[in-house]
Write an enzyme that holds these catalytic residues in place. Structure first.
Site, PDB file in Angstrom:
ATOM      1  N   ARG A   1      11.071  -1.676  11.093  1.00  9.93           N
ATOM      2  CA  ARG A   1      10.041  -1.098  11.958  1.00  9.93           C
ATOM      3  C   ARG A   1       9.847  -1.964  13.197  1.00  9.93           C
ATOM      4  O   ARG A   1       9.916  -3.187  13.112  1.00  9.93           O
ATOM      5  CB  ARG A   1       8.715  -1.034  11.174  1.00  9.93           C
ATOM      6  CG  ARG A   1       8.447   0.333  10.602  1.00  9.93           C
ATOM      7  CD  ARG A   1       7.294   0.386   9.668  1.00  9.93           C
ATOM      8  NE  ARG A   1       6.065  -0.270  10.084  1.00  9.93           N
ATOM      9  CZ  ARG A   1       4.956  -0.290   9.345  1.00  9.93           C
ATOM     10  NH1 ARG A   1       4.939   0.304   8.155  1.00  9.93           N
ATOM     11  NH2 ARG A   1       3.884  -0.898   9.748  1.00  9.93           N
TER      12      ARG A   1
ATOM     13  N   LYS B   1       0.834  -1.212   0.000  1.00  3.11           N
ATOM     14  CA  LYS B   1       0.000   0.000   0.000  1.00  3.11           C
ATOM     15  C   LYS B   1       0.867   1.261   0.000  1.00  3.11           C
ATOM     16  O   LYS B   1       0.674   2.156  -0.822  1.00  3.11           O
ATOM     17  CB  LYS B   1      -0.927   0.035   1.230  1.00  3.11           C
ATOM     18  CG  LYS B   1      -1.854  -1.156   1.367  1.00  3.11           C
ATOM     19  CD  LYS B   1      -2.766  -1.028   2.575  1.00  3.11           C
ATOM     20  CE  LYS B   1      -2.063  -1.014   3.915  1.00  3.11           C
ATOM     21  NZ  LYS B   1      -1.364  -2.251   4.269  1.00  3.11           N
TER      22      LYS B   1
ATOM     23  N   ARG C   1      11.706  -5.945   4.875  1.00  2.00           N
ATOM     24  CA  ARG C   1      11.447  -4.506   4.667  1.00  2.00           C
ATOM     25  C   ARG C   1      12.369  -3.673   5.561  1.00  2.00           C
ATOM     26  O   ARG C   1      12.638  -4.011   6.699  1.00  2.00           O
ATOM     27  CB  ARG C   1      10.006  -4.155   5.015  1.00  2.00           C
ATOM     28  CG  ARG C   1       9.838  -2.623   5.044  1.00  2.00           C
ATOM     29  CD  ARG C   1       8.439  -2.157   5.161  1.00  2.00           C
ATOM     30  NE  ARG C   1       7.703  -2.748   6.249  1.00  2.00           N
ATOM     31  CZ  ARG C   1       6.386  -2.625   6.379  1.00  2.00           C
ATOM     32  NH1 ARG C   1       5.695  -1.968   5.491  1.00  2.00           N
ATOM     33  NH2 ARG C   1       5.773  -3.183   7.388  1.00  2.00           N
TER      34      ARG C   1
ATOM     35  N   ARG D   1      -9.968   1.211   8.508  1.00  2.00           N
ATOM     36  CA  ARG D   1      -9.546  -0.156   8.818  1.00  2.00           C
ATOM     37  C   ARG D   1     -10.627  -0.931   9.549  1.00  2.00           C
ATOM     38  O   ARG D   1     -10.425  -2.105   9.860  1.00  2.00           O
ATOM     39  CB  ARG D   1      -8.326  -0.083   9.736  1.00  2.00           C
ATOM     40  CG  ARG D   1      -7.019  -0.316   9.056  1.00  2.00           C
ATOM     41  CD  ARG D   1      -5.969  -0.241  10.145  1.00  2.00           C
ATOM     42  NE  ARG D   1      -4.815  -0.988   9.803  1.00  2.00           N
ATOM     43  CZ  ARG D   1      -3.738  -0.445   9.240  1.00  2.00           C
ATOM     44  NH1 ARG D   1      -3.700   0.812   8.938  1.00  2.00           N
ATOM     45  NH2 ARG D   1      -2.687  -1.196   8.992  1.00  2.00           N
TER      46      ARG D   1
ATOM     47  N   ARG E   1      -1.148  -8.393  13.302  1.00  2.00           N
ATOM     48  CA  ARG E   1      -1.623  -7.448  12.278  1.00  2.00           C
ATOM     49  C   ARG E   1      -2.417  -8.176  11.196  1.00  2.00           C
ATOM     50  O   ARG E   1      -3.434  -7.680  10.707  1.00  2.00           O
ATOM     51  CB  ARG E   1      -0.425  -6.709  11.669  1.00  2.00           C
ATOM     52  CG  ARG E   1       0.108  -5.627  12.595  1.00  2.00           C
ATOM     53  CD  ARG E   1       1.543  -5.259  12.313  1.00  2.00           C
ATOM     54  NE  ARG E   1       1.760  -4.679  11.006  1.00  2.00           N
ATOM     55  CZ  ARG E   1       2.957  -4.590  10.429  1.00  2.00           C
ATOM     56  NH1 ARG E   1       4.035  -5.044  11.048  1.00  2.00           N
ATOM     57  NH2 ARG E   1       3.071  -4.037   9.252  1.00  2.00           N
TER      58      ARG E   1
HETATM   59  P1  AP5 Z   1       4.858  -1.655   1.903  1.00  2.00           P
HETATM   60  O1  AP5 Z   1       4.580  -0.786   0.728  1.00  2.00           O
HETATM   61  O2  AP5 Z   1       5.647  -1.066   3.051  1.00  2.00           O
HETATM   62  O3  AP5 Z   1       3.504  -2.342   2.421  1.00  2.00           O
HETATM   63  P2  AP5 Z   1       2.280  -1.732   3.231  1.00  2.00           P
HETATM   64  O4  AP5 Z   1       1.053  -2.396   2.689  1.00  2.00           O
HETATM   65  O5  AP5 Z   1       2.333  -0.237   3.213  1.00  2.00           O
HETATM   66  O6  AP5 Z   1       2.620  -2.331   4.639  1.00  2.00           O
HETATM   67  P3  AP5 Z   1       2.477  -1.757   6.112  1.00  2.00           P
HETATM   68  O7  AP5 Z   1       3.158  -2.772   7.000  1.00  2.00           O
HETATM   69  O8  AP5 Z   1       2.973  -0.342   6.210  1.00  2.00           O
HETATM   70  O9  AP5 Z   1       0.956  -1.829   6.315  1.00  2.00           O
HETATM   71  P4  AP5 Z   1       0.239  -1.869   7.652  1.00  2.00           P
HETATM   72  O10 AP5 Z   1      -1.156  -1.703   7.182  1.00  2.00           O
HETATM   73  O11 AP5 Z   1       0.512  -3.048   8.501  1.00  2.00           O
HETATM   74  O12 AP5 Z   1       0.900  -0.649   8.467  1.00  2.00           O
HETATM   75  P5  AP5 Z   1       0.463   0.850   8.782  1.00  2.00           P
HETATM   76  O13 AP5 Z   1       1.679   1.666   8.792  1.00  2.00           O
HETATM   77  O14 AP5 Z   1      -0.693   1.264   7.934  1.00  2.00           O
HETATM   78  O15 AP5 Z   1       5.603  -2.969   1.369  1.00  2.00           O
HETATM   79  C1  AP5 Z   1       6.087  -3.958   2.266  1.00  2.00           C
HETATM   80  C2  AP5 Z   1       7.453  -4.506   1.793  1.00  2.00           C
HETATM   81  O16 AP5 Z   1       7.242  -5.209   0.570  1.00  2.00           O
HETATM   82  C3  AP5 Z   1       8.491  -3.415   1.486  1.00  2.00           C
HETATM   83  O17 AP5 Z   1       9.764  -3.879   1.856  1.00  2.00           O
HETATM   84  C4  AP5 Z   1       8.388  -3.220  -0.037  1.00  2.00           C
HETATM   85  O18 AP5 Z   1       9.621  -2.780  -0.586  1.00  2.00           O
HETATM   86  C5  AP5 Z   1       8.021  -4.627  -0.476  1.00  2.00           C
HETATM   87  N1  AP5 Z   1       7.175  -4.652  -1.677  1.00  2.00           N
HETATM   88  C6  AP5 Z   1       6.190  -3.763  -2.011  1.00  2.00           C
HETATM   89  N2  AP5 Z   1       5.621  -4.119  -3.178  1.00  2.00           N
HETATM   90  C7  AP5 Z   1       6.253  -5.269  -3.559  1.00  2.00           C
HETATM   91  C8  AP5 Z   1       6.104  -6.136  -4.700  1.00  2.00           C
HETATM   92  N3  AP5 Z   1       5.210  -5.885  -5.670  1.00  2.00           N
HETATM   93  N4  AP5 Z   1       6.906  -7.235  -4.766  1.00  2.00           N
HETATM   94  C9  AP5 Z   1       7.823  -7.489  -3.798  1.00  2.00           C
HETATM   95  N5  AP5 Z   1       8.028  -6.699  -2.721  1.00  2.00           N
HETATM   96  C10 AP5 Z   1       7.234  -5.604  -2.602  1.00  2.00           C
HETATM   97  O19 AP5 Z   1      -0.124   0.703  10.259  1.00  2.00           O
HETATM   98  C11 AP5 Z   1       0.732   0.377  11.334  1.00  2.00           C
HETATM   99  C12 AP5 Z   1      -0.086   0.326  12.633  1.00  2.00           C
HETATM  100  O20 AP5 Z   1      -0.689   1.615  12.895  1.00  2.00           O
HETATM  101  C13 AP5 Z   1      -1.276  -0.648  12.640  1.00  2.00           C
HETATM  102  O21 AP5 Z   1      -0.884  -1.964  12.951  1.00  2.00           O
HETATM  103  C14 AP5 Z   1      -2.165  -0.016  13.738  1.00  2.00           C
HETATM  104  O22 AP5 Z   1      -1.679  -0.313  15.020  1.00  2.00           O
HETATM  105  C15 AP5 Z   1      -1.983   1.481  13.507  1.00  2.00           C
HETATM  106  N6  AP5 Z   1      -2.995   2.050  12.592  1.00  2.00           N
HETATM  107  C16 AP5 Z   1      -2.757   2.679  11.384  1.00  2.00           C
HETATM  108  N7  AP5 Z   1      -3.908   3.073  10.832  1.00  2.00           N
HETATM  109  C17 AP5 Z   1      -4.906   2.686  11.670  1.00  2.00           C
HETATM  110  C18 AP5 Z   1      -6.322   2.788  11.622  1.00  2.00           C
HETATM  111  N8  AP5 Z   1      -6.957   3.371  10.584  1.00  2.00           N
HETATM  112  N9  AP5 Z   1      -7.044   2.273  12.662  1.00  2.00           N
HETATM  113  C19 AP5 Z   1      -6.429   1.705  13.712  1.00  2.00           C
HETATM  114  N10 AP5 Z   1      -5.095   1.563  13.830  1.00  2.00           N
HETATM  115  C20 AP5 Z   1      -4.324   2.051  12.806  1.00  2.00           C
END
Ligand code: AP5
Length: 212
Positions: free
Chosen positions: A159, A13, A126, A88, A170
């Site tokens: 991270r 994402k 990552r 979410r 997660r």
């Molecule tokens: P990356 O692009 O980093 O993936 P992502 O989907 O952004 O992953 P996140 O871990 O950031 O998502 P998340 O939803 O768990 O975390 P968030 O920060 O939103 O890609 C991942 C890896 O794969 C990278 O190394 C990349 O290079 C690689 N990659 C990408 N595309 C690829 C491909 N095509 N092929 C191969 N490799 C590839 O949330 C974190 C925390 O915040 C949550 O757990 C929660 O506690 C809190 N939070 C955030 N928003 C909310 C909400 N709305 N409500 C409640 N809690 C929330």
């Protein structure tokens, strides 16, 4: 364009949203990044969110809706946005309708499909820039100089919530609390599903095609 990204942790994402934001000249609004910034700044929000995020659980709907309401009130979000990480839960999706649902551009929702087995491999390799948030992968997209960001030179780190236990939590939160959000948008006929497996450029082109 008002776009929402839904997908499991590590589905790409953030990687894809950053590119789309540049191409379409609209802000990339990542609730995960906003919370990590609050933690780094030592704010009250960061203090509350840190232990929850470290476990891999979701921060409360009330806190998250408040953050998004404030962010959407900023002038740069008027012409469009890419929301990454929000909504979410179905409660968040319902509240979002009340915040942005009345404009002329309809909300579009894109779900990145990546199976759980691929997630674990992606997340374990990552690395994220501690300075600008740029995303790397030690195998597919490593920084040119070991552990330093190509863009800003800051340290590139794992991270804290990318450990095995938190990733499992997660993923479980995604299946139980966020997949119903996809169903919510499917019923409104605004959901597009995109295969998130394959090179980053190919996934990006698939996303662009799905938005035409
Ligand atoms: P990356 O692009 O980093 O993936 P992502 O989907 O952004 O992953 P996140 O871990 O950031 O998502 P998340 O939803 O768990 O975390 P968030 O920060 O939103 O890609 C991942 C890896 O794969 C990278 O190394 C990349 O290079 C690689 N990659 C990408 N595309 C690829 C491909 N095509 N092929 C191969 N490799 C590839 O949330 C974190 C925390 O915040 C949550 O757990 C929660 O506690 C809190 N939070 C955030 N928003 C909310 C909400 N709305 N409500 C409640 N809690 C929330």
């Amino acid at each position: 364009m008002k776009l929402i990204f839904i997908g499991p942790p590590g589905s790409g994402k953030g990687t894809q949203a950053k590119r789309l934001a540049v191409r379409h000249e609209i802000p990339h609004i990542s609730t995960g990044d906003m919370l990590r910034e609050a933690i780094a700044d030592g704010t009250e929000l960061g203090r509350q969110a840190a232990p929850i995020m470290a476990q891999g659980a979701l921060v409360s709907d009330d806190l998250m809706v408040g953050i998004i309401r404030d962010r959407m009130a900023k002038s740069d979000a008027v012409k469009g946005f890419i929301l990454d990480g929000f909504p979410r839960t179905v409660v968040q999706a319902e509240k979002l309708d009340g915040i942005v649902g009345n404009g002329s551009d309809p909300l579009r929702v894109l779900q990145l499909l990546v199976p759980d087995e691929a997630i674990v491999k992606r997340i374990s390799l990552r690395r994220t820039c501690a300075g600008c948030g740029a995303i790397y992968h030690l195998e597919n997209n490593p920084p040119a100089v070991d552990s330093l960001c190509d863009r800003c030179g800051a340290e590139v780190i794992a991270r804290p919530d990318d450990n095995e236990t938190a990733v499992r939590t997660r993923l479980e939160a995604f299946h139980r609390q966020t997949l119903p959000v996809a169903t919510f948008y499917k019923a409104k006929n605004v959901l597009r599903e995109v295969d998130g497996i394959g090179p980053v450029d190919e996934v990006f082109e698939r996303i662009e095609k799905s938005l035409v």
